[in-house]
Write a protein that holds these residues in place. Structure first.
Motif, PDB file in Angstrom:
ATOM      1  N   LYS A  43     -51.260 -58.126  84.947  1.00 39.41           N
ATOM      2  CA  LYS A  43     -52.555 -57.734  84.550  1.00 39.41           C
ATOM      3  C   LYS A  43     -53.091 -59.035  85.027  1.00 39.41           C
ATOM      4  CE  LYS A  43     -50.650 -55.503  82.204  1.00 39.41           C
ATOM      5  NZ  LYS A  43     -50.357 -53.535  82.249  1.00 39.41           N
ATOM      6  N   MET A  44     -53.426 -58.425  86.401  1.00 37.22           N
ATOM      7  CA  MET A  44     -54.673 -59.657  86.982  1.00 37.22           C
ATOM      8  C   MET A  44     -56.289 -59.130  86.999  1.00 37.22           C
ATOM      9  SD  MET A  44     -53.104 -62.098  88.651  1.00 37.22           S
ATOM     10  CE  MET A  44     -53.846 -62.876  89.498  1.00 37.22           C
ATOM     11  N   TYR A  45     -55.915 -57.830  87.214  1.00 35.95           N
ATOM     12  CA  TYR A  45     -57.916 -57.281  86.701  1.00 35.95           C
ATOM     13  C   TYR A  45     -58.335 -57.664  85.338  1.00 35.95           C
ATOM     14  CZ  TYR A  45     -56.048 -56.534  91.919  1.00 35.95           C
ATOM     15  OH  TYR A  45     -55.802 -57.432  93.348  1.00 35.95           O
ATOM     16  N   SER A  46     -57.540 -58.050  84.875  1.00 34.29           N
ATOM     17  CA  SER A  46     -57.927 -57.516  83.071  1.00 34.29           C
ATOM     18  C   SER A  46     -58.049 -59.249  82.485  1.00 34.29           C
ATOM     19  CB  SER A  46     -57.259 -56.549  81.769  1.00 34.29           C
ATOM     20  OG  SER A  46     -56.956 -55.689  82.619  1.00 34.29           O
ATOM     21  N   ILE A  47     -59.023 -59.426  81.850  1.00 31.15           N
ATOM     22  CA  ILE A  47     -58.999 -61.066  80.753  1.00 31.15           C
ATOM     23  C   ILE A  47     -57.964 -61.073  80.200  1.00 31.15           C
ATOM     24  CG2 ILE A  47     -61.427 -61.083  81.730  1.00 31.15           C
ATOM     25  CD1 ILE A  47     -61.765 -60.403  78.688  1.00 31.15           C
ATOM     26  N   SER A  48     -57.556 -61.419  79.725  1.00 32.48           N
ATOM     27  CA  SER A  48     -56.049 -62.413  79.239  1.00 32.48           C
ATOM     28  C   SER A  48     -56.575 -61.987  77.706  1.00 32.48           C
ATOM     29  CB  SER A  48     -55.532 -63.821  79.393  1.00 32.48           C
ATOM     30  OG  SER A  48     -56.603 -64.651  78.982  1.00 32.48           O
ATOM     31  N   LYS A  49     -55.304 -62.027  77.033  1.00 33.60           N
ATOM     32  CA  LYS A  49     -55.469 -62.247  75.550  1.00 33.60           C
ATOM     33  C   LYS A  49     -56.010 -63.486  74.902  1.00 33.60           C
ATOM     34  CE  LYS A  49     -53.239 -57.692  74.656  1.00 33.60           C
ATOM     35  NZ  LYS A  49     -54.175 -57.225  73.620  1.00 33.60           N
ATOM     36  N   SER A  50     -55.559 -64.635  75.917  1.00 38.10           N
ATOM     37  CA  SER A  50     -55.874 -65.581  75.245  1.00 38.10           C
ATOM     38  C   SER A  50     -57.761 -66.079  75.113  1.00 38.10           C
ATOM     39  CB  SER A  50     -55.778 -66.684  76.308  1.00 38.10           C
ATOM     40  OG  SER A  50     -54.595 -66.835  76.174  1.00 38.10           O
ATOM     41  N   THR A  51     -58.313 -65.108  76.247  1.00 40.41           N
ATOM     42  CA  THR A  51     -59.440 -64.921  76.162  1.00 40.41           C
ATOM     43  C   THR A  51     -60.086 -64.055  75.262  1.00 40.41           C
ATOM     44  OG1 THR A  51     -59.706 -65.635  79.010  1.00 40.41           O
ATOM     45  CG2 THR A  51     -61.524 -64.155  77.909  1.00 40.41           C
ATOM     46  N   GLN A  52     -59.566 -63.212  75.612  1.00 43.02           N
ATOM     47  CA  GLN A  52     -60.137 -62.360  74.160  1.00 43.02           C
ATOM     48  C   GLN A  52     -59.935 -62.732  72.721  1.00 43.02           C
ATOM     49  OE1 GLN A  52     -57.352 -58.028  74.671  1.00 43.02           O
ATOM     50  NE2 GLN A  52     -57.537 -58.697  76.793  1.00 43.02           N
ATOM     51  N   THR A  53     -59.028 -63.425  72.520  1.00 40.62           N
ATOM     52  CA  THR A  53     -58.816 -63.874  71.388  1.00 40.62           C
ATOM     53  C   THR A  53     -60.248 -64.632  71.085  1.00 40.62           C
ATOM     54  OG1 THR A  53     -56.753 -64.138  70.917  1.00 40.62           O
ATOM     55  CG2 THR A  53     -57.794 -65.125  69.583  1.00 40.62           C
ATOM     56  N   ALA A  54     -60.106 -65.402  72.241  1.00 40.94           N
ATOM     57  CA  ALA A  54     -61.380 -66.957  72.341  1.00 40.94           C
ATOM     58  C   ALA A  54     -62.527 -66.490  71.556  1.00 40.94           C
ATOM     59  CB  ALA A  54     -61.097 -67.749  73.637  1.00 40.94           C
ATOM     60  N   LEU A  55     -63.299 -64.824  72.731  1.00 38.43           N
ATOM     61  CA  LEU A  55     -64.505 -64.062  72.191  1.00 38.43           C
ATOM     62  C   LEU A  55     -64.776 -63.350  71.034  1.00 38.43           C
ATOM     63  CD1 LEU A  55     -64.340 -62.806  75.921  1.00 38.43           C
ATOM     64  CD2 LEU A  55     -66.070 -64.294  75.714  1.00 38.43           C
ATOM     65  N   ALA A  56     -63.663 -63.157  70.432  1.00 43.98           N
ATOM     66  CA  ALA A  56     -63.626 -62.694  69.097  1.00 43.98           C
ATOM     67  C   ALA A  56     -64.080 -63.216  68.082  1.00 43.98           C
ATOM     68  CB  ALA A  56     -61.842 -61.799  68.474  1.00 43.98           C
ATOM     69  N   LYS A  57     -63.191 -64.448  68.384  1.00 39.44           N
ATOM     70  CA  LYS A  57     -63.598 -65.899  67.436  1.00 39.44           C
ATOM     71  C   LYS A  57     -65.141 -66.469  67.400  1.00 39.44           C
ATOM     72  CE  LYS A  57     -59.122 -68.101  67.453  1.00 39.44           C
ATOM     73  NZ  LYS A  57     -58.396 -69.320  67.271  1.00 39.44           N
ATOM     74  N   LEU A  58     -66.335 -65.391  68.367  1.00 40.06           N
ATOM     75  CA  LEU A  58     -67.877 -66.543  68.482  1.00 40.06           C
ATOM     76  C   LEU A  58     -68.323 -65.772  67.264  1.00 40.06           C
ATOM     77  CD1 LEU A  58     -68.399 -66.056  72.302  1.00 40.06           C
ATOM     78  CD2 LEU A  58     -68.113 -67.828  71.598  1.00 40.06           C
ATOM     79  N   ASN A  59     -68.988 -66.608  67.021  1.00 37.89           N
ATOM     80  CA  ASN A  59     -69.443 -66.078  65.720  1.00 37.89           C
ATOM     81  C   ASN A  59     -71.513 -66.476  65.751  1.00 37.89           C
ATOM     82  OD1 ASN A  59     -70.069 -68.776  65.473  1.00 37.89           O
ATOM     83  ND2 ASN A  59     -68.406 -69.026  63.532  1.00 37.89           N
ATOM     84  N   ASP A  60     -71.302 -66.996  67.319  1.00 39.07           N
ATOM     85  CA  ASP A  60     -72.967 -67.374  67.248  1.00 39.07           C
ATOM     86  C   ASP A  60     -73.425 -66.264  68.714  1.00 39.07           C
ATOM     87  OD1 ASP A  60     -75.769 -67.355  66.725  1.00 39.07           O
ATOM     88  OD2 ASP A  60     -76.075 -69.300  66.136  1.00 39.07           O
ATOM     89  N   VAL A  61     -74.322 -66.648  70.026  1.00 35.91           N
ATOM     90  CA  VAL A  61     -74.510 -66.352  70.789  1.00 35.91           C
ATOM     91  C   VAL A  61     -74.138 -67.399  71.729  1.00 35.91           C
ATOM     92  CG1 VAL A  61     -76.525 -65.119  72.518  1.00 35.91           C
ATOM     93  CG2 VAL A  61     -76.117 -64.524  69.932  1.00 35.91           C
ATOM     94  N   VAL A  62     -73.436 -66.522  72.619  1.00 34.26           N
ATOM     95  CA  VAL A  62     -73.916 -67.637  73.821  1.00 34.26           C
ATOM     96  C   VAL A  62     -74.384 -67.043  75.545  1.00 34.26           C
ATOM     97  CG1 VAL A  62     -71.810 -68.688  75.231  1.00 34.26           C
ATOM     98  CG2 VAL A  62     -71.467 -68.833  72.730  1.00 34.26           C
ATOM     99  N   ASN A  63     -75.292 -67.877  75.949  1.00 35.49           N
ATOM    100  CA  ASN A  63     -76.040 -67.349  77.057  1.00 35.49           C
ATOM    101  C   ASN A  63     -75.093 -67.921  78.003  1.00 35.49           C
ATOM    102  OD1 ASN A  63     -78.038 -66.243  76.139  1.00 35.49           O
ATOM    103  ND2 ASN A  63     -78.203 -68.497  74.564  1.00 35.49           N
TER     104      ASN A  63
END
Length: 535
Positions: A43-63
């Motif tokens: 899955k070289m052209y997709s972001i990993s599950k680890s990244t998806q999980t980290a992004l889903a945990k964001l609770n405020d805006v990251v610029n």
């Protein structure tokens, strides 16, 4: 005629409106429910599950501010779109908590003056125009901002490691405080720094890295999440106590235990090492045997002899390939191989683990063609290796998970060693209390510490194995999936000599034989048709 034309135009207008409406709905749904079909194995052209999980945990805006020059040289012409594509996917999984902005610093002289202070340098590149080599200055950096914290990626030359760098930067700015990883060793700090420059550099990207002196036997700070016990020698009872109590407090530990030490001038001479951790590790359910593991399927190693250098498979460097790695463990299940230079075998003590209620797992082992040597070792690569008739898979790295009983339960607390350079400490008024049992925690054991020193710590499998281990013990699965995917190689499956001979002859003669058979079959069919027509 006029009525038909009006009707035709109305239908065309209506169909166009319907198509535009469908496109708008599809576009709206694709933004809210991002999907990508990636047919590559890793899955070289997709972001990993680890990244998806980290992004889903964001609770405020990251610029995220991407400082890219608008005019890039031809060799980097597609980099801008590749980064844009990856960031679009990040944004889709962030739940609206990621703001992305592309900026060309050259368009704003005031901003360009501040770029040096931001930590993003101007990069000088060679370009060829009109058959002449010229120099051009470009910006290829990125800054991640969250509240009053910021992280920078100074230069992005390609997207191979960008996901790991970006996701780890997002985790760093959003976590309350960085985790601490500490080396516990009896080597002088300067010597350790010289030997482990590369691994500490990699660890410091994500963690605070400390070095603790094993000889002092001091309490391991509460800020340490993961302890790396590296190549211990003559471990004092007090140091064992502090390691034990660190684990009883819920700390995670990696034991890299050597049973031999190589001569620094002549790497093929060794001497035994007494590390004094046998009883304590056996108490936790793992035994490091006083031997060296060899494997018929080993890494190819380069040696120098006189004026000559050569490379040969070296059985003292077992290479555990994917088939011999635990496919259920996220630490190793994405790796292609791990090389263990001059390593000792391990043994999971099933009876002890059963008593503890802990679970032991062999993460890496030799092929079924492994064997052991003990006593005095002949490490000469030019010798004729004589493996025994019965060979077997030998464990090389093991993980134990569970609740552990203290090695010092119902034992007196060892006294602290006196420092000859300091005045004697005042007598302690109270008896130290031994913590008898740990909460759920993890211990990882490997039979050598060489695989993380600079001479053996190569980018790829060995580095990924160790960094994955630290990540998993310290942060769980947050980053493992990204690094493993980026640094995985797929070595060929070992084959027996007769198999290799068969494959060689098939390659040489196979195609010719198939063509001859095809030609004969075609001639036979043609003759049959001709005979049938004459009859």
């Amino acid at each position: 005629m006029g009525l038909r034309k009006v009707k035709y135009s109305s239908n065309l207008f209506l169909v166009t409106l319907i198509l535009l409406g469908i496109l708008a709905v599809v576009n709206f749904l694709s933004i809210r429910h991002f999907k990508r079909l990636d047919l590559t194995a890793e899955k070289m052209y997709s972001i990993s599950k680890s990244t998806q999980t980290a992004l889903a945990k964001l609770n405020d805006v990251v610029n995220i501010k991407v400082y890219f020059s608008k005019e890039l040289p031809p060799q980097l012409a597609t980099l801008n779109s590749q980064v844009q594509d990856m960031l679009d996917e990040y944004k889709a999984y962030s739940g609206g908590n990621l703001q992305i902005e592309f900026i060309d610093p050259a368009s704003d002289p005031t901003l360009e003056q501040r770029m040096h202070f931001i930590g993003i340098p101007k990069v000088q590149l060679n370009v060829f125009q009109k058959d002449q080599a010229q120099l051009t200055n470009v910006y290829l950096g990125m800054m991640i901002l969250y509240q009053d914290k910021k992280e920078t990626i100074p230069v992005i030359q390609d997207t191979r490691n960008l996901e790991y760098d970006l996701t780890s930067a997002i985790i760093r700015v959003t976590q309350k405080e960085p985790k601490t990883v500490a080396f516990l060793t009896d080597r002088p700090e300067q010597e350790l720094n010289e030997e482990t420059t590369r691994v500490r550099e990699d660890l410091s990207k994500q963690y605070t890295v400390d070095v603790l002196d094993l000889k002092k036997g001091e309490k391991i700070p509460a800020s340490v999440t993961t302890l790396i016990v590296m190549g211990p020698e003559e471990t004092s009872e007090r140091a064992q106590y502090e390691i034990d109590q660190f684990i009883m407090r819920g700390g995670k530990a990696i034991f890299l235990v050597d049973t031999i030490k190589l001569d620094k001038k002549n790497m093929l001479q060794s001497q035994q090492v007494k590390h004094n951790l046998d009883d304590m590790l056996s108490h936790y359910g793992v035994k490091v045997n006083n031997d060296l593991a060899l494997d018929r399927y080993s890494a190819t190693v380069g040696f120098n002899r006189g004026f000559f250098s050569f490379r040969i498979p070296y059985p003292f460097w077992p290479k555990a390939i994917a088939q011999n790695l635990d496919q259920k463990s996220p630490i190793v299940n994405k790796l292609g191989s791990i090389t263990f230079p001059w390593t000792s075998s391990l043994e999971l003590l099933t009876g002890r683990l059963k008593t503890l209620g802990a679970e032991g797992t062999v993460l890496a082992k030799t092929s079924p063609h492994g064997w052991l040597e003990s006593g005095s070792y002949n490490l000469d690569p030019g010798q004729k290796f004589n493996p025994p008739a019965e060979m077997k898979s030998i464990p090389l790295a093991a993980l134990v998970v569970g609740k552990f009983k203290s090695f010092f339960a119902n034992k007196p607390v060892p006294p602290k060693a006196a420092d000859p350079m300091q005045p004697p400490p005042p007598p302690e008024t109270g008896q130290e209390q031994v913590i008898p049992e740990s909460p759920q925690t993890q211990i990882l054991v490997v039979g050598n510490s060489r695989l993380i020193t600079d001479g053996y710590y190569q980018p790829g499998e060995n580095a990924s194995f160790f960094l994955n281990s630290v990540d998993w013990l310290t942060m769980g699965d947050a980053l493992i999936g990204i690094r493993s995917r980026e640094n995985t190689e797929h070595p060929l499956k070992p084959t027996e000599p007769n198999q290799r001979t068969t494959i060689r002859y098939l390659n040489i003669f196979g195609v010719s034989v198939v063509l001859i058979i095809f030609g004969l079959a075609r001639a036979y069919m043609s003759n049959r048709r001709k005979t049938a027509w004459l009859d």
